[in-house]
Design a protein around this motif. Structure first.
Motif, PDB file in Angstrom:
ATOM      1  N   MET A 230     -28.994  -3.603   9.666  1.00 39.49           N
ATOM      2  CA  MET A 230     -30.358  -3.069   9.805  1.00 39.49           C
ATOM      3  C   MET A 230     -30.560  -2.304  11.105  1.00 39.49           C
ATOM      4  N   ARG A 231     -29.745  -2.583  12.106  1.00 40.60           N
ATOM      5  CA  ARG A 231     -29.877  -1.860  13.379  1.00 40.60           C
ATOM      6  C   ARG A 231     -29.746  -0.352  13.184  1.00 40.60           C
ATOM      7  N   SER A 232     -28.843   0.057  12.295  1.00 35.30           N
ATOM      8  CA  SER A 232     -28.591   1.492  12.124  1.00 35.30           C
ATOM      9  C   SER A 232     -29.691   2.184  11.330  1.00 35.30           C
ATOM     10  N   TYR A 233     -30.629   1.428  10.783  1.00 37.35           N
ATOM     11  CA  TYR A 233     -31.745   2.021  10.032  1.00 37.35           C
ATOM     12  C   TYR A 233     -33.037   2.080  10.857  1.00 37.35           C
ATOM     13  N   GLN A 234     -33.129   1.269  11.920  1.00 43.09           N
ATOM     14  CA  GLN A 234     -34.391   1.186  12.658  1.00 43.09           C
ATOM     15  C   GLN A 234     -34.565   2.386  13.581  1.00 43.09           C
ATOM     16  N   MET A 235     -35.763   2.957  13.547  1.00 44.89           N
ATOM     17  CA  MET A 235     -36.100   4.120  14.360  1.00 44.89           C
ATOM     18  C   MET A 235     -36.738   3.668  15.674  1.00 44.89           C
ATOM     19  N   PRO A 236     -36.883   4.567  16.657  1.00 45.99           N
ATOM     20  CA  PRO A 236     -37.517   4.182  17.928  1.00 45.99           C
ATOM     21  C   PRO A 236     -38.915   3.611  17.759  1.00 45.99           C
ATOM     22  N   SER A 237     -39.634   4.021  16.710  1.00 46.95           N
ATOM     23  CA  SER A 237     -40.991   3.507  16.473  1.00 46.95           C
ATOM     24  C   SER A 237     -41.000   2.065  16.012  1.00 46.95           C
ATOM     25  N   GLY A 238     -39.840   1.555  15.575  1.00 48.59           N
ATOM     26  CA  GLY A 238     -39.761   0.215  15.018  1.00 48.59           C
ATOM     27  C   GLY A 238     -39.683   0.208  13.509  1.00 48.59           C
ATOM     28  N   ALA A 239     -40.101   1.312  12.880  1.00 44.23           N
ATOM     29  CA  ALA A 239     -40.026   1.422  11.422  1.00 44.23           C
ATOM     30  C   ALA A 239     -38.575   1.623  10.994  1.00 44.23           C
ATOM     31  N   PHE A 240     -38.325   1.453   9.701  1.00 48.24           N
ATOM     32  CA  PHE A 240     -36.981   1.625   9.153  1.00 48.24           C
ATOM     33  C   PHE A 240     -36.917   2.881   8.300  1.00 48.24           C
ATOM     34  N   SER A 241     -35.836   3.646   8.480  1.00 48.23           N
ATOM     35  CA  SER A 241     -35.610   4.816   7.639  1.00 48.23           C
ATOM     36  C   SER A 241     -34.941   4.387   6.344  1.00 48.23           C
ATOM     37  N   MET A 275     -35.653  -6.193  17.713  1.00 45.04           N
ATOM     38  CA  MET A 275     -35.741  -5.582  16.393  1.00 45.04           C
ATOM     39  C   MET A 275     -36.977  -6.085  15.644  1.00 45.04           C
ATOM     40  N   LYS A 276     -37.182  -7.399  15.668  1.00 46.47           N
ATOM     41  CA  LYS A 276     -38.325  -7.980  14.957  1.00 46.47           C
ATOM     42  C   LYS A 276     -39.648  -7.529  15.573  1.00 46.47           C
ATOM     43  N   LYS A 277     -39.761  -7.584  16.907  1.00 44.50           N
ATOM     44  CA  LYS A 277     -41.019  -7.208  17.559  1.00 44.50           C
ATOM     45  C   LYS A 277     -41.361  -5.746  17.320  1.00 44.50           C
ATOM     46  N   ALA A 278     -40.348  -4.866  17.393  1.00 42.10           N
ATOM     47  CA  ALA A 278     -40.601  -3.437  17.164  1.00 42.10           C
ATOM     48  C   ALA A 278     -41.088  -3.189  15.737  1.00 42.10           C
ATOM     49  N   ALA A 279     -40.494  -3.893  14.764  1.00 42.61           N
ATOM     50  CA  ALA A 279     -40.912  -3.733  13.369  1.00 42.61           C
ATOM     51  C   ALA A 279     -42.339  -4.222  13.168  1.00 42.61           C
ATOM     52  N   LEU A 280     -42.677  -5.380  13.733  1.00 40.28           N
ATOM     53  CA  LEU A 280     -44.039  -5.905  13.591  1.00 40.28           C
ATOM     54  C   LEU A 280     -45.061  -5.012  14.292  1.00 40.28           C
ATOM     55  N   ASN A 281     -44.708  -4.466  15.455  1.00 38.95           N
ATOM     56  CA  ASN A 281     -45.633  -3.552  16.146  1.00 38.95           C
ATOM     57  C   ASN A 281     -45.908  -2.310  15.309  1.00 38.95           C
ATOM     58  N   ASP A 282     -44.859  -1.815  14.628  1.00 41.80           N
ATOM     59  CA  ASP A 282     -45.070  -0.660  13.745  1.00 41.80           C
ATOM     60  C   ASP A 282     -45.998  -1.028  12.592  1.00 41.80           C
ATOM     61  N   LEU A 283     -45.815  -2.221  12.019  1.00 41.87           N
ATOM     62  CA  LEU A 283     -46.695  -2.640  10.926  1.00 41.87           C
ATOM     63  C   LEU A 283     -48.139  -2.774  11.404  1.00 41.87           C
ATOM     64  N   LYS A 284     -48.340  -3.281  12.614  1.00 39.71           N
ATOM     65  CA  LYS A 284     -49.701  -3.412  13.153  1.00 39.71           C
ATOM     66  C   LYS A 284     -50.363  -2.053  13.308  1.00 39.71           C
ATOM     67  N   ARG A 285     -49.633  -1.114  13.904  1.00 43.25           N
ATOM     68  CA  ARG A 285     -50.195   0.229  14.088  1.00 43.25           C
ATOM     69  C   ARG A 285     -50.554   0.851  12.743  1.00 43.25           C
ATOM     70  N   SER A 286     -49.639   0.738  11.792  1.00 47.17           N
ATOM     71  CA  SER A 286     -49.885   1.336  10.478  1.00 47.17           C
ATOM     72  C   SER A 286     -51.060   0.664   9.778  1.00 47.17           C
ATOM     73  N   ALA A 287     -51.169  -0.671   9.908  1.00 46.41           N
ATOM     74  CA  ALA A 287     -52.262  -1.393   9.253  1.00 46.41           C
ATOM     75  C   ALA A 287     -53.612  -1.016   9.846  1.00 46.41           C
ATOM     76  N   ARG A 288     -53.678  -0.891  11.157  1.00 44.56           N
ATOM     77  CA  ARG A 288     -54.951  -0.545  11.816  1.00 44.56           C
ATOM     78  C   ARG A 288     -55.389   0.876  11.490  1.00 44.56           C
ATOM     79  N   LEU A 314     -48.127 -13.599   7.395  1.00 44.69           N
ATOM     80  CA  LEU A 314     -46.967 -14.487   7.356  1.00 44.69           C
ATOM     81  C   LEU A 314     -46.368 -14.653   8.748  1.00 44.69           C
ATOM     82  N   ALA A 315     -46.410 -13.605   9.564  1.00 43.94           N
ATOM     83  CA  ALA A 315     -45.877 -13.639  10.926  1.00 43.94           C
ATOM     84  C   ALA A 315     -46.851 -14.268  11.916  1.00 43.94           C
TER      85      ALA A 315
END
Length: 641
Positions: A230-241, A275-288, A314-315
């Protein structure tokens, strides 16, 4: 040292705590007789190939040298097994041997030996023996009352030597667990959704199924491998390509991948915190920042937002404001409503969740080309079950479990996410509603016998590998409850029986030489460079999504991966292809969208390297989330001289 001929630098360092020193020296490493074999990494069943054994004399007057070949029992030598050569001076001489591969895919080994001037040199290499034929699966079910036995001779689906058998016994309606997991684990494609689907169900296997030590090891390794990749899919924003190294995120796939990371961490797997924190931060931004849209993708956007909110709950980082805003909307997609209800249940507001569930309509909705959630009606049923379990609606949940069980055990094809999500939801139900009594039964499968006493709901074990055509099976229920038995068999049919087939997509294949003239590849001279050309066409009036073109090449041909060259015309993927995956013997080309009447042409550069008689497998194209969209060509025999 392994086989090596040349200079080696030997370095030594020493110290006594107060003084240190070092020295080095170049040493010539060589024997009077050296040996080198030349083989590909892969060869196919029923193929023949010449193996050059090059013998080097590193000093004069070596004289007579005997060169011999041996191989594992899934191959055989054609012609002489040894040859004598004579050296009068320093130089090299090549001896040619020929091997034929039997119809037994797996691991093979070739050993070359050269003996001369009192010295023996051995060259060993492992080689993968592949079968390019698609395996066929057959499921034989039985239901056993307490004290009853079931006995049957199972006709295996493939030719002898290619068949495998899994015995699955459960005290709940059957899931075809062995077949479904084999499908996910063996799925060759690697977008973020599919690698996540491979690992997701394996997080819960140990809780609901009795696993052997080897199964536990494989399961744990598979989950760790998904986290690593999964490391090779994660972008700087935390989202996954969608593909490794991509620059565009994919909303549903990002949430799905983050869901897997959270569940893996909860099961004790090490998940990189950044990796986990960056992904959750992206989800928060997108949700807001999410706002409802009115276009063809509005349903997908609603479902993705609801999934984000569910996952943040869940988190334990819920976006309650965004949840409330979505709750107040009218006419949101039924699946989005179920996910939102699950989010409220996770934060302790079952009352709100129950209110949302009471307002929903059936989740059976058709999916079209505008869907961006990889959805299906069965996947949505699994989401519904997940929420029912959270809301403690046992009766309704049990009805959905029965429906999912019937679908999974029927042997029908489902996409990777549908398969994974169904297994995920059903295992969560089993964990909540475990059966107190243990399963007790005995079995005899082709002479392999055992008595099982298991407290888990599912027992599954692979019992036959490379089996014969007919296998006797006997199972006896020695417990007090009803048992559901499934014998899951898989085998490879006879090679060369493929026929051209096309449904909603067409493919055309041909070959050209270096002057771009059409080339007949039935017989090629060793060293010939040429190009494989494939055109994928969409003859329908609807767009096709997530197509994959699979090209597998003969073992005697070598793929020239020109993506590594700096030439301008060789950089990047072909026009219309979003990602290409080059492997030892095949190339996967992924087309995310092919519009009505559109076509894409793919070129693969090749070289005929190894002499022999090989099989050119069919080329096929299919939609990864719709098994009805498919086309393939015929296979044929080719020779490299």
């Amino acid at each position: 040292m392994p086989n090596y001929n040349g200079r080696v630098r030997v370095m030594v360092g020493a110290g006594d705590g107060a003084a240190y020193g070092q020295t080095e020296k170049c040493v010539m490493v060589r024997k009077p007789v050296m040996l080198l074999g030349t083989l590909p990494r892969i060869i196919g069943t029923s193929e023949e190939m010449e193996i050059p054994a090059t013998v080097f004399a590193t000093e004069p007057k070596v004289g007579k040298v005997t060169v011999s070949i041996s191989c594992s029992d899934n191959m055989e030598i054609v012609g002489p097994k040894s040859r004598d050569i004579n050296f009068t001076d320093v130089g090299d001489i090549q001896s040619i041997f020929r091997i034929r591969v039997k119809n037994r895919p797996g691991a093979g080994k070739v050993t070359l030996t050269a003996t001369g001037k009192g010295e023996k040199t051995i060259y060993e290499t492992d080689i993968e023996i592949r079968s390019v034929r698609r395996p066929q699966t057959k499921v034989t079910p039985a239901t056993l009352e307490p004290g009853k036995s079931w006995k049957e001779t199972i006709n295996m689906p493939g030719e002898e030597g290619t068949n495998s058998l899994i015995l699955e016994v459960s005290d709940v309606p059957p899931l075809n667990l062995g077949e479904r997991l084999n499908y996910l684990i063996g799925y060759p494609h690697g977008c973020i959704e599919q690698i996540t689907s491979k690992g997701f169900p394996q997080l819960y296997l140990k809780q609901v199924a009795t696993l052997t030590a080897e199964q536990e090891r494989v399961t744990e390794g598979a989950v760790k491998e998904v986290i690593r990749r999964m490391r090779s899919y994660q972008m700087p924003s935390g989202a996954f390509s969608y593909w490794p190294g991509g620059s565009t995120s994919y909303g549903w796939a990002t949430t799905y991948a983050t869901h897997f990371l959270l569940e893996a961490e909860a099961k004790g797997f090490l998940v990189p915190d950044n990796m986990k924190k960056a992904a959750l931060n992206d989800l928060k931004r997108s949700a807001r920042n999410w706002k409802s849209i009115k276009n063809n993708e509005s349903r997908s956007e609603e479902m993705t937002q609801a999934y984000r909110l569910y996952l943040l709950a869940l988190a334990r980082q819920p976006e309650v404001g965004a949840m409330n805003r979505m709750k107040e909307q009218t006419h949101i997609a039924p699946v989005a409503q179920w996910l939102l209800a699950g989010a409220y249940a996770l934060i302790g507001r079952e009352d709100v969740g129950n209110s949302l569930v009471s307002q929903t309509t059936p989740v059976d909705n058709g999916y079209d080309v505008y869907d961006r959630t990889f959805g299906s009606n069965l996947r949505d049923k699994a989401i519904q079950l997940q929420t029912l379990v959270l809301l403690k609606k046992t009766r309704e949940a049990s009805e959905v479990v029965k429906e999912l069980s019937q679908k999974l055990s029927a042997g029908d094809w489902y996409s990777t996410q549908t398969t994974a999500y169904c297994l995920l939801a059903v295992t969560s139900y089993m964990n909540r509603h475990s059966v107190d009594e243990s399963m007790q039964f005995s079995y005899n499968v082709d002479g392999k016998k055992d008595k099982i006493n298991s407290t888990k709901s599912i027992w599954s074990a692979p019992l036959i590998q490379y089996g014969k055509s007919n296998i006797p099976v006997e199972v006896k229920n020695e417990g007090k409850g009803i048992l559901f038995v499934q014998v899951i068999t898989e085998g490879v049919p006879v090679q060369g029986t493929e026929e051209d087939y096309s449904n909603d997509v067409k493919i055309e294949t041909w070959f050209t030489d270096i002057q771009n003239k059409e080339l007949d590849v039935k017989e090629l001279e060793s060293g010939t460079n040429f190009t494989a050309m494939v055109t994928v066409k969409n003859p329908t009036t609807q767009s096709l999504k997530h197509l994959v073109l699979t090209q597998i090449f003969p073992a005697g041909w070598e793929i020239l991966n020109t993506r590594f060259l700096n030439e301008e015309d060789n950089s990047g993927n072909p026009s219309g292809v979003n990602y290409q995956d080059f492997r030892d013997d095949r190339v996967y080309s992924y087309i995310d969208l092919l519009g009505p009447g559109k076509e894409v042409t793919i070129k693969i550069n090749l070289c005929a390297v190894y002499s022999g008689t090989f099989y050119l497998p069919p080329v096929w194209c299919e939609a990864m989330y719709d098994h009805l969209v498919r086309a393939n060509t015929e296979g044929s025999q080719v020779v490299v001289k």
